[in-house]
Design a protein around this motif. Sequence first.
Motif, short mmCIF file in Angstrom:
data_model
loop_
_atom_site.label_atom_id
_atom_site.label_comp_id
_atom_site.label_asym_id
_atom_site.label_seq_id
_atom_site.Cartn_x
_atom_site.Cartn_y
_atom_site.Cartn_z
N THR A 3 0.85 -1.18 0.00
CA THR A 3 0.00 0.00 0.00
C THR A 3 0.89 1.23 0.00
O THR A 3 1.83 1.32 0.80
N ASN A 4 0.64 2.15 -0.90
CA ASN A 4 1.44 3.36 -1.01
C ASN A 4 0.90 4.45 -0.09
O ASN A 4 -0.30 4.70 -0.04
N LEU A 5 1.80 5.08 0.63
CA LEU A 5 1.42 6.17 1.53
C LEU A 5 2.63 7.08 1.71
O LEU A 5 3.72 6.60 2.05
N ASP A 6 2.47 8.36 1.47
CA ASP A 6 3.57 9.31 1.65
C ASP A 6 3.74 9.65 3.12
O ASP A 6 2.81 10.12 3.77
N VAL A 7 4.94 9.43 3.61
CA VAL A 7 5.29 9.79 4.99
C VAL A 7 6.54 10.66 4.92
O VAL A 7 7.56 10.25 4.38
N THR A 8 6.46 11.84 5.44
CA THR A 8 7.53 12.82 5.27
C THR A 8 8.29 13.13 6.55
O THR A 8 9.16 13.99 6.57
N THR A 9 7.97 12.43 7.64
CA THR A 9 8.66 12.66 8.91
C THR A 9 9.10 11.33 9.50
O THR A 9 8.60 10.26 9.11
N GLU A 10 10.04 11.40 10.43
CA GLU A 10 10.48 10.19 11.10
C GLU A 10 9.37 9.68 12.02
O GLU A 10 8.72 10.45 12.73
N ILE A 11 9.18 8.38 11.99
CA ILE A 11 8.17 7.76 12.84
C ILE A 11 8.73 7.63 14.26
O ILE A 11 9.89 7.27 14.46
N ASP A 12 7.89 7.95 15.25
CA ASP A 12 8.27 7.80 16.64
C ASP A 12 7.96 6.36 17.07
O ASP A 12 6.81 6.03 17.36
N PHE A 13 8.97 5.54 17.10
CA PHE A 13 8.76 4.13 17.41
C PHE A 13 8.60 3.86 18.90
O PHE A 13 8.40 2.71 19.30
N SER A 14 8.68 4.90 19.72
CA SER A 14 8.46 4.72 21.15
C SER A 14 6.99 4.82 21.53
O SER A 14 6.59 4.49 22.65
N GLY A 15 6.16 5.28 20.58
CA GLY A 15 4.73 5.45 20.85
C GLY A 15 3.89 4.43 20.10
O GLY A 15 4.41 3.43 19.59
N PRO A 16 2.57 4.68 20.00
CA PRO A 16 1.66 3.75 19.32
C PRO A 16 1.73 3.92 17.80
O PRO A 16 0.72 4.18 17.14
N TRP A 17 2.92 3.76 17.24
CA TRP A 17 3.13 4.06 15.84
C TRP A 17 2.35 3.15 14.91
O TRP A 17 1.90 3.57 13.83
N GLN A 18 2.15 1.90 15.30
CA GLN A 18 1.45 0.96 14.43
C GLN A 18 -0.01 1.36 14.24
O GLN A 18 -0.53 1.37 13.11
N ASP A 19 -0.68 1.72 15.34
CA ASP A 19 -2.08 2.13 15.24
C ASP A 19 -2.21 3.42 14.44
O ASP A 19 -3.13 3.56 13.61
#
Length: 213
Positions: A117-133
């Motif tokens: 699935t294509n999705l534009d993400v332009t910032t770093e993901i915070d993997f310490s939070g609920p990033w998956q949800d």
Amino acid sequence: MVTVFSHFKPFQGHAGLIPRNAIMSWAALRPKPRLIFFGAAEGTAEAAQMVGAEHIPAVRKNQYGAAIMSDLFAQAADRATTEYICYANGDMILMPELTAALQRITGLECLMVGYRTNLDVTTEIDFSGPWQDELRRETAANGSRGIDSEIDYFVLSKSLVGKLRMPDFAIGRACWDNWMIFRVRQLGRPVIDISPSVLYGSHLRLARLGQAH
């Protein structure tokens, strides 16, 4: 359970943000996979160190300097201590459903693939939070499914690699992904479409892994 391997472009600017998000998601899988990063592009060694991956800079290349896919698969299979190996493009975010799907097919010599699935993400993901949800919600709202020629991850039995006799496809070129499916079917082994329920990603590219059938 699985060894995840990839080959990277230079980790520079936004082009570096994308694989950083990807490799952090790989390292977050549980059980944690073994990680192997191929190539000598700028930032690859540092990225490998950051997530505890093995770094293999030397790969076979064609006359144009493109890495040869058969060499990546052969080296990964030789070094893997797991039953399955997973090639993922360097921009693919892997979600926990991957390991759940693997638990369902343990002992089966097969190939698992799925749509992305294509999705534009332009910032770093915070993997310490609920990033998956958060990623799932964003994907449901703004993502678009890839097409049949956009297969960016392959989970296969390590024992299948030598049987494939893969031609010297160059990384990033067309058709090798569809050849993989054809060849495994030709060998009489199951090809499992796990698209319906698992997410992966790229700038993000999220590939939906789903029910094994």
